[in-house]
Design a protein around this motif. Structure first.
Motif, PDB file in Angstrom:
ATOM      1  N   ASN A   1      55.331 -38.241  76.186  1.00 22.12           N
ATOM      2  CA  ASN A   1      54.728 -37.855  74.914  1.00 22.12           C
ATOM      3  C   ASN A   1      53.282 -37.462  75.126  1.00 22.12           C
ATOM      4  O   ASN A   1      52.714 -37.704  76.186  1.00 22.12           O
ATOM      5  N   PHE A   2      52.707 -36.877  74.075  1.00 25.41           N
ATOM      6  CA  PHE A   2      51.264 -36.679  73.978  1.00 25.41           C
ATOM      7  C   PHE A   2      50.809 -37.354  72.700  1.00 25.41           C
ATOM      8  O   PHE A   2      51.504 -37.284  71.680  1.00 25.41           O
ATOM      9  N   ILE A   3      49.647 -37.993  72.749  1.00 25.93           N
ATOM     10  CA  ILE A   3      49.057 -38.572  71.540  1.00 25.93           C
ATOM     11  C   ILE A   3      47.725 -37.882  71.311  1.00 25.93           C
ATOM     12  O   ILE A   3      46.867 -37.850  72.196  1.00 25.93           O
ATOM     13  N   ALA A   4      47.555 -37.340  70.103  1.00 29.32           N
ATOM     14  CA  ALA A   4      46.281 -36.739  69.711  1.00 29.32           C
ATOM     15  C   ALA A   4      45.603 -37.666  68.716  1.00 29.32           C
ATOM     16  O   ALA A   4      46.199 -38.056  67.708  1.00 29.32           O
ATOM     17  N   PHE A   5      44.359 -38.036  69.027  1.00 26.33           N
ATOM     18  CA  PHE A   5      43.520 -38.809  68.122  1.00 26.33           C
ATOM     19  C   PHE A   5      42.524 -37.832  67.531  1.00 26.33           C
ATOM     20  O   PHE A   5      41.821 -37.130  68.270  1.00 26.33           O
ATOM     21  N   GLU A   6      42.463 -37.780  66.207  1.00 28.34           N
ATOM     22  CA  GLU A   6      41.655 -36.760  65.548  1.00 28.34           C
ATOM     23  C   GLU A   6      40.725 -37.379  64.515  1.00 28.34           C
ATOM     24  O   GLU A   6      41.087 -38.335  63.842  1.00 28.34           O
ATOM     25  N   GLN A   7      39.527 -36.801  64.414  1.00 32.83           N
ATOM     26  CA  GLN A   7      38.580 -37.177  63.368  1.00 32.83           C
ATOM     27  C   GLN A   7      37.914 -35.922  62.839  1.00 32.83           C
ATOM     28  O   GLN A   7      37.468 -35.074  63.625  1.00 32.83           O
ATOM     29  N   GLU A   8      37.858 -35.834  61.526  1.00 38.70           N
ATOM     30  CA  GLU A   8      37.150 -34.719  60.919  1.00 38.70           C
ATOM     31  C   GLU A   8      35.660 -34.887  61.169  1.00 38.70           C
ATOM     32  O   GLU A   8      35.137 -35.995  61.151  1.00 38.70           O
ATOM     33  N   THR A   9      34.992 -33.770  61.421  1.00 42.34           N
ATOM     34  CA  THR A   9      33.560 -33.815  61.703  1.00 42.34           C
ATOM     35  C   THR A   9      32.848 -32.774  60.869  1.00 42.34           C
ATOM     36  O   THR A   9      33.434 -31.756  60.502  1.00 42.34           O
ATOM     37  N   VAL A  10      31.598 -33.033  60.577  1.00 40.06           N
ATOM     38  CA  VAL A  10      30.770 -32.079  59.845  1.00 40.06           C
ATOM     39  C   VAL A  10      29.723 -31.564  60.817  1.00 40.06           C
ATOM     40  O   VAL A  10      29.001 -32.337  61.444  1.00 40.06           O
TER      41      VAL A  10
ATOM     42  N   THR B   1      53.355 -36.118  69.761  1.00 38.96           N
ATOM     43  CA  THR B   1      54.339 -35.063  70.002  1.00 38.96           C
ATOM     44  C   THR B   1      55.198 -35.429  71.204  1.00 38.96           C
ATOM     45  O   THR B   1      54.842 -36.302  71.999  1.00 38.96           O
ATOM     46  N   ASP B   2      56.301 -34.717  71.325  1.00 43.32           N
ATOM     47  CA  ASP B   2      57.095 -34.838  72.545  1.00 43.32           C
ATOM     48  C   ASP B   2      56.460 -33.938  73.609  1.00 43.32           C
ATOM     49  O   ASP B   2      55.392 -33.365  73.391  1.00 43.32           O
ATOM     50  N   THR B   3      57.109 -33.809  74.743  1.00 44.79           N
ATOM     51  CA  THR B   3      56.528 -33.027  75.842  1.00 44.79           C
ATOM     52  C   THR B   3      56.476 -31.530  75.543  1.00 44.79           C
ATOM     53  O   THR B   3      55.713 -30.801  76.164  1.00 44.79           O
ATOM     54  N   ALA B   4      57.256 -31.069  74.580  1.00 41.61           N
ATOM     55  CA  ALA B   4      57.239 -29.663  74.180  1.00 41.61           C
ATOM     56  C   ALA B   4      56.265 -29.414  73.025  1.00 41.61           C
ATOM     57  O   ALA B   4      56.278 -28.348  72.416  1.00 41.61           O
ATOM     58  N   GLN B   5      55.433 -30.400  72.728  1.00 38.23           N
ATOM     59  CA  GLN B   5      54.457 -30.365  71.643  1.00 38.23           C
ATOM     60  C   GLN B   5      55.087 -30.185  70.262  1.00 38.23           C
ATOM     61  O   GLN B   5      54.561 -29.466  69.400  1.00 38.23           O
ATOM     62  N   VAL B   6      56.187 -30.866  70.036  1.00 39.15           N
ATOM     63  CA  VAL B   6      56.819 -30.921  68.715  1.00 39.15           C
ATOM     64  C   VAL B   6      56.449 -32.278  68.107  1.00 39.15           C
ATOM     65  O   VAL B   6      56.634 -33.325  68.742  1.00 39.15           O
TER      66      VAL B   6
ATOM     67  N   GLU C   1      56.556 -33.144  56.218  1.00 40.85           N
ATOM     68  CA  GLU C   1      56.253 -31.711  56.254  1.00 40.85           C
ATOM     69  C   GLU C   1      55.858 -31.226  57.646  1.00 40.85           C
ATOM     70  O   GLU C   1      55.958 -30.030  57.927  1.00 40.85           O
ATOM     71  N   VAL C   2      55.392 -32.133  58.499  1.00 38.77           N
ATOM     72  CA  VAL C   2      54.937 -31.722  59.825  1.00 38.77           C
ATOM     73  C   VAL C   2      55.861 -32.181  60.953  1.00 38.77           C
ATOM     74  O   VAL C   2      55.861 -31.582  62.026  1.00 38.77           O
ATOM     75  N   THR C   3      56.650 -33.214  60.714  1.00 37.33           N
ATOM     76  CA  THR C   3      57.559 -33.695  61.749  1.00 37.33           C
ATOM     77  C   THR C   3      58.531 -32.581  62.125  1.00 37.33           C
ATOM     78  O   THR C   3      59.100 -31.910  61.274  1.00 37.33           O
ATOM     79  N   GLY C   4      58.664 -32.348  63.439  1.00 33.85           N
ATOM     80  CA  GLY C   4      59.529 -31.285  63.925  1.00 33.85           C
ATOM     81  C   GLY C   4      58.824 -29.950  64.096  1.00 33.85           C
ATOM     82  O   GLY C   4      59.427 -28.979  64.545  1.00 33.85           O
ATOM     83  N   ARG C   5      57.557 -29.893  63.733  1.00 36.28           N
ATOM     84  CA  ARG C   5      56.786 -28.656  63.869  1.00 36.28           C
ATOM     85  C   ARG C   5      55.719 -28.808  64.954  1.00 36.28           C
ATOM     86  O   ARG C   5      55.453 -29.901  65.423  1.00 36.28           O
ATOM     87  N   SER C   6      55.079 -27.719  65.306  1.00 39.86           N
ATOM     88  CA  SER C   6      54.017 -27.725  66.309  1.00 39.86           C
ATOM     89  C   SER C   6      52.668 -28.001  65.640  1.00 39.86           C
ATOM     90  O   SER C   6      52.418 -27.514  64.530  1.00 39.86           O
ATOM     91  N   PRO C   7      51.770 -28.728  66.303  1.00 36.95           N
ATOM     92  CA  PRO C   7      50.432 -28.923  65.740  1.00 36.95           C
ATOM     93  C   PRO C   7      49.670 -27.610  65.525  1.00 36.95           C
ATOM     94  O   PRO C   7      48.723 -27.568  64.740  1.00 36.95           O
ATOM     95  N   SER C   8      50.095 -26.544  66.181  1.00 41.73           N
ATOM     96  CA  SER C   8      49.426 -25.253  65.990  1.00 41.73           C
ATOM     97  C   SER C   8      49.556 -24.755  64.550  1.00 41.73           C
ATOM     98  O   SER C   8      48.822 -23.856  64.146  1.00 41.73           O
TER      99      SER C   8
ATOM    100  N   ILE D   1      43.074 -26.299  75.681  1.00 39.05           N
ATOM    101  CA  ILE D   1      44.000 -27.375  75.305  1.00 39.05           C
ATOM    102  C   ILE D   1      45.366 -27.133  75.945  1.00 39.05           C
ATOM    103  O   ILE D   1      45.947 -28.036  76.551  1.00 39.05           O
ATOM    104  N   LYS D   2      45.856 -25.911  75.832  1.00 37.99           N
ATOM    105  CA  LYS D   2      47.165 -25.577  76.402  1.00 37.99           C
ATOM    106  C   LYS D   2      47.199 -25.821  77.906  1.00 37.99           C
ATOM    107  O   LYS D   2      48.144 -26.410  78.435  1.00 37.99           O
ATOM    108  N   ARG D   3      46.144 -25.396  78.587  1.00 34.43           N
ATOM    109  CA  ARG D   3      46.071 -25.563  80.044  1.00 34.43           C
ATOM    110  C   ARG D   3      46.070 -27.054  80.428  1.00 34.43           C
ATOM    111  O   ARG D   3      46.761 -27.468  81.346  1.00 34.43           O
ATOM    112  N   ALA D   4      45.308 -27.859  79.710  1.00 31.24           N
ATOM    113  CA  ALA D   4      45.255 -29.301  79.999  1.00 31.24           C
ATOM    114  C   ALA D   4      46.618 -29.956  79.777  1.00 31.24           C
ATOM    115  O   ALA D   4      47.058 -30.776  80.586  1.00 31.24           O
ATOM    116  N   LEU D   5      47.299 -29.579  78.703  1.00 32.21           N
ATOM    117  CA  LEU D   5      48.615 -30.153  78.436  1.00 32.21           C
ATOM    118  C   LEU D   5      49.619 -29.750  79.510  1.00 32.21           C
ATOM    119  O   LEU D   5      50.431 -30.574  79.954  1.00 32.21           O
TER     120      LEU D   5
END
Length: 175
Positions: free
Chosen positions: A158-167, A71-76, A94-101, A116-120
Motif C-alpha cells: 500500500n501507500f499512505i498519504a498524510f495530508e494537511q491543508e496549508t496557507v 491506496t493500493d499499489t496501483a494508486q487506487v 465518493e473517492v474509494t476505488g478512484r485515483s487521488p489524481s 510524486i509519480k517517479r517516487a511512487l
C-alpha cells in the motif's frame, strides 16, 4: 491468550496523555482492537496486508491530526479518514476505488505530479506541496507526505498519504 481488550484500552489511555506511539500488539493477535470502531478501514487493511508499520507512521494514523488517504499499489484509493472528508468535501464512498489524481486540476503543477509519480514507481517516500481541488472545485494547497507500506515479506502492499491543508503567505489577506 487474548491480547486485546483491557491491554489495548490501557495502552490507548496512556497514549492519549503521553503523546507517544505505543506498540499495538493487539493489532496482530486479536480481532477487536480498541481502535477498530474508529479506524476499522485501515486496521483491516493493516491486518489483511500484514503491514510492517514504523512507529512514526502508526502515530500519524492514530493521532487524527492528518487527512489520510490509503491506496493500493496501483494508486487506487482504499480508505480515507474523516479529516480527509472535511478537507476535500468528498465522502469516503465518493473517492474509494478512484485515483487521488481526481483531486488535481488544471493549475496543479505538472512537475510536482511527475516527482510524486517517479517516487511512487521507485517505492520511495515523497513530500510535496500540491494544489488540489475540493468537491466544489475550490482550490487549496496541501502538504502531502506519501509513504510506501511493506508487508512482513518486504513486498510493497500500500501507500499512505498524510495530508494537511496549508496557507501560503501570498494567500494571506492583510486587514
Amino acid at each position: 491468550m487474548n491480547f486485546t481488550g483491557p491491554y489495548d484500552k490501557q495502552v490507548a489511555d496512556q497514549y492519549k496523555t503521553a503523546r507517544i506511539t505505543p506498540l499495538w500488539s493487539g493489532w496482530e493477535f486479536g480481532h477487536k482492537s480498541l481502535l477498530a470502531n474508529s479506524a476499522a478501514g485501515w486496521l483491516a487493511l493493516a491486518r489483511e496486508k500484514q503491514w510492517q508499520l514504523p512507529a512514526p507512521l502508526r502515530h500519524n494514523l492514530i493521532s487524527g491530526e492528518w487527512a489520510v488517504v490509503i491506496t493500493d499499489t496501483a494508486q487506487v484509493i482504499q480508505y480515507v479518514n474523516s479529516r480527509f472528508e472535511q478537507m476535500s468535501g468528498y465522502a469516503s464512498h465518493e473517492v474509494t476505488g478512484r485515483s487521488p489524481s481526481m483531486l488535481q486540476g488544471n493549475n496543479t503543477d505538472q512537475l510536482t505530479r511527475q516527482r510524486i509519480k517517479r517516487a511512487l514507481e521507485q517505492q520511495k517516500p515523497v513530500d510535496e506541496r500540491l494544489l488540489n481541488y475540493r468537491k466544489d472545485q475550490t482550490p487549496y494547497w496541501c502538504n502531502v507526505s506519501i509513504r510506501p507500506i511493506f508487508n512482513r515479506q518486504k513486498e510493497l502492499v500500500n501507500f499512505i498519504a498524510f495530508e494537511q491543508e496549508t496557507v501560503l503567505e501570498d494567500q494571506l489577506v492583510c486587514r
